[in-house]
Design a protein around this motif. Structure first.
Motif, PDB file in Angstrom:
ATOM      1  N   CYS A 105       0.856  -1.185   0.000  1.00  0.00           N
ATOM      2  CA  CYS A 105       0.000   0.000   0.000  1.00  0.00           C
ATOM      3  C   CYS A 105       0.892   1.236   0.000  1.00  0.00           C
ATOM      4  O   CYS A 105       1.802   1.352   0.821  1.00  0.00           O
ATOM      5  CB  CYS A 105      -0.931   0.016   1.208  1.00  0.00           C
ATOM      6  SG  CYS A 105      -2.066   1.430   1.165  1.00  0.00           S
ATOM      7  N   HIS A 106       0.602   2.132  -0.927  1.00  0.00           N
ATOM      8  CA  HIS A 106       1.387   3.357  -1.090  1.00  0.00           C
ATOM      9  C   HIS A 106       0.627   4.588  -0.607  1.00  0.00           C
ATOM     10  O   HIS A 106       1.045   5.715  -0.888  1.00  0.00           O
ATOM     11  CB  HIS A 106       1.752   3.536  -2.574  1.00  0.00           C
ATOM     12  CG  HIS A 106       2.490   2.387  -3.156  1.00  0.00           C
ATOM     13  ND1 HIS A 106       3.853   2.237  -3.048  1.00  0.00           N
ATOM     14  CD2 HIS A 106       2.052   1.306  -3.859  1.00  0.00           C
ATOM     15  CE1 HIS A 106       4.232   1.130  -3.658  1.00  0.00           C
ATOM     16  NE2 HIS A 106       3.150   0.544  -4.164  1.00  0.00           N
ATOM     17  N   CYS A 107      -0.489   4.400   0.118  1.00  0.00           N
ATOM     18  CA  CYS A 107      -1.288   5.548   0.556  1.00  0.00           C
ATOM     19  C   CYS A 107      -0.506   6.411   1.548  1.00  0.00           C
ATOM     20  O   CYS A 107       0.484   5.979   2.146  1.00  0.00           O
ATOM     21  CB  CYS A 107      -2.631   5.097   1.148  1.00  0.00           C
ATOM     22  SG  CYS A 107      -2.569   4.519   2.854  1.00  0.00           S
ATOM     23  N   ALA A 108      -0.966   7.633   1.725  1.00  0.00           N
ATOM     24  CA  ALA A 108      -0.273   8.577   2.605  1.00  0.00           C
ATOM     25  C   ALA A 108      -0.208   8.068   4.046  1.00  0.00           C
ATOM     26  O   ALA A 108       0.828   8.213   4.710  1.00  0.00           O
ATOM     27  CB  ALA A 108      -0.965   9.939   2.549  1.00  0.00           C
ATOM     28  N   ASP A 109      -1.286   7.463   4.546  1.00  0.00           N
ATOM     29  CA  ASP A 109      -1.280   6.958   5.919  1.00  0.00           C
ATOM     30  C   ASP A 109      -0.250   5.846   6.104  1.00  0.00           C
ATOM     31  O   ASP A 109       0.508   5.836   7.079  1.00  0.00           O
ATOM     32  CB  ASP A 109      -2.660   6.447   6.332  1.00  0.00           C
ATOM     33  CG  ASP A 109      -3.661   7.570   6.541  1.00  0.00           C
ATOM     34  OD1 ASP A 109      -3.272   8.754   6.533  1.00  0.00           O
ATOM     35  OD2 ASP A 109      -4.856   7.248   6.710  1.00  0.00           O
ATOM     36  N   CYS A 110      -0.217   4.882   5.185  1.00  0.00           N
ATOM     37  CA  CYS A 110       0.745   3.776   5.306  1.00  0.00           C
ATOM     38  C   CYS A 110       2.181   4.274   5.189  1.00  0.00           C
ATOM     39  O   CYS A 110       3.079   3.780   5.873  1.00  0.00           O
ATOM     40  CB  CYS A 110       0.456   2.696   4.265  1.00  0.00           C
ATOM     41  SG  CYS A 110      -1.015   1.713   4.663  1.00  0.00           S
ATOM     42  N   ARG A 111       2.399   5.259   4.335  1.00  0.00           N
ATOM     43  CA  ARG A 111       3.742   5.829   4.214  1.00  0.00           C
ATOM     44  C   ARG A 111       4.164   6.491   5.529  1.00  0.00           C
ATOM     45  O   ARG A 111       5.287   6.319   5.992  1.00  0.00           O
ATOM     46  CB  ARG A 111       3.793   6.819   3.054  1.00  0.00           C
ATOM     47  CG  ARG A 111       3.631   6.142   1.693  1.00  0.00           C
ATOM     48  CD  ARG A 111       3.420   7.138   0.587  1.00  0.00           C
ATOM     49  NE  ARG A 111       4.596   7.960   0.373  1.00  0.00           N
ATOM     50  CZ  ARG A 111       5.448   7.816  -0.635  1.00  0.00           C
ATOM     51  NH1 ARG A 111       5.254   6.885  -1.535  1.00  0.00           N
ATOM     52  NH2 ARG A 111       6.472   8.615  -0.759  1.00  0.00           N
ATOM     53  N   LYS A 112       3.248   7.223   6.157  1.00  0.00           N
ATOM     54  CA  LYS A 112       3.578   7.889   7.420  1.00  0.00           C
ATOM     55  C   LYS A 112       3.788   6.885   8.556  1.00  0.00           C
ATOM     56  O   LYS A 112       4.703   7.026   9.366  1.00  0.00           O
ATOM     57  CB  LYS A 112       2.496   8.898   7.789  1.00  0.00           C
ATOM     58  CG  LYS A 112       2.541  10.144   6.933  1.00  0.00           C
ATOM     59  CD  LYS A 112       1.506  11.149   7.362  1.00  0.00           C
ATOM     60  CE  LYS A 112       1.488  12.350   6.464  1.00  0.00           C
ATOM     61  NZ  LYS A 112       2.653  13.204   6.590  1.00  0.00           N
ATOM     62  N   VAL A 113       2.939   5.876   8.626  1.00  0.00           N
ATOM     63  CA  VAL A 113       3.050   4.873   9.696  1.00  0.00           C
ATOM     64  C   VAL A 113       4.362   4.100   9.600  1.00  0.00           C
ATOM     65  O   VAL A 113       5.002   3.822  10.612  1.00  0.00           O
ATOM     66  CB  VAL A 113       1.842   3.909   9.663  1.00  0.00           C
ATOM     67  CG1 VAL A 113       2.093   2.661  10.478  1.00  0.00           C
ATOM     68  CG2 VAL A 113       0.602   4.613  10.180  1.00  0.00           C
ATOM     69  N   THR A 114       4.767   3.746   8.374  1.00  0.00           N
ATOM     70  CA  THR A 114       5.984   2.951   8.206  1.00  0.00           C
ATOM     71  C   THR A 114       7.250   3.803   8.110  1.00  0.00           C
ATOM     72  O   THR A 114       8.343   3.294   8.319  1.00  0.00           O
ATOM     73  CB  THR A 114       5.912   2.096   6.930  1.00  0.00           C
ATOM     74  OG1 THR A 114       5.819   2.955   5.793  1.00  0.00           O
ATOM     75  CG2 THR A 114       4.743   1.133   6.974  1.00  0.00           C
ATOM     76  N   GLY A 115       7.090   5.076   7.770  1.00  0.00           N
ATOM     77  CA  GLY A 115       8.267   5.901   7.530  1.00  0.00           C
ATOM     78  C   GLY A 115       8.996   5.458   6.275  1.00  0.00           C
ATOM     79  O   GLY A 115      10.191   5.669   6.127  1.00  0.00           O
ATOM     80  N   SER A 116       8.253   4.825   5.378  1.00  0.00           N
ATOM     81  CA  SER A 116       8.829   4.269   4.153  1.00  0.00           C
ATOM     82  C   SER A 116       7.939   4.630   2.972  1.00  0.00           C
ATOM     83  O   SER A 116       6.937   5.324   3.114  1.00  0.00           O
ATOM     84  CB  SER A 116       8.932   2.746   4.312  1.00  0.00           C
ATOM     85  OG  SER A 116       9.509   2.158   3.177  1.00  0.00           O
TER      86      SER A 116
END
Length: 125
Positions: free
Chosen positions: A29-40
């Motif tokens: 998942c490349h969504c903004a939330d997943c990016r922020k949660v993973t820091g990736s």
């Protein structure tokens, strides 16, 4: 043949979990939330049914995402019908769970290589 059990947990070890059997879905998942949660650039995840999941230790939840209150590691997302495991928190690496889909590809970094035969969806599949 016995059912596979995978174990994982947080960075400090205070929160542990197990999932039994195979996931019914996996992806990136490349969504903004997943990016922020993973820091990736994306989250590599797989989904199991709640009866396949157990955990020990304390966890906190924010917006459906669970994490260790001691070290802050995001480990899983719980709902009534699924448990989404952040696959980077599994003990076994590599974990051999191949993504079957990619969501939110409109936010996908252009330098990421395409995974052959894995469909991409502009938003949620």
């Amino acid at each position: 043949m016995s059912e596979i059990t995978r174990s994982g947990g947080c960075l400090c070890g205070a929160l542990r979990y197990e999932v039994r059997g195979e996931p019914y879905k996996s992806g990136l998942c490349h969504c903004a939330d997943c990016r922020k949660v993973t820091g990736s650039a994306f989250l590599h995840y797989a989904d199991w049914r709640p009866h396949q999941f157990t955990s020990t230790g304390e966890y906190k939840t924010f917006a459906g995402r669970s994490f260790c209150p001691t070290c802050g590691s995001h480990t899983f997302n719980l709902s009534d019908d699924q448990v989404e495991i952040h696959l980077g928190t599994l003990d076994e690496a590599p974990n051999k769970i191949r993504p079957e889909i990619e969501g939110w590809a409109i936010r996908r970094e252009p330098w990421l290589p395409v995974i052959p035969s894995v469909p991409m969806f502009p938003r949620d599949p």
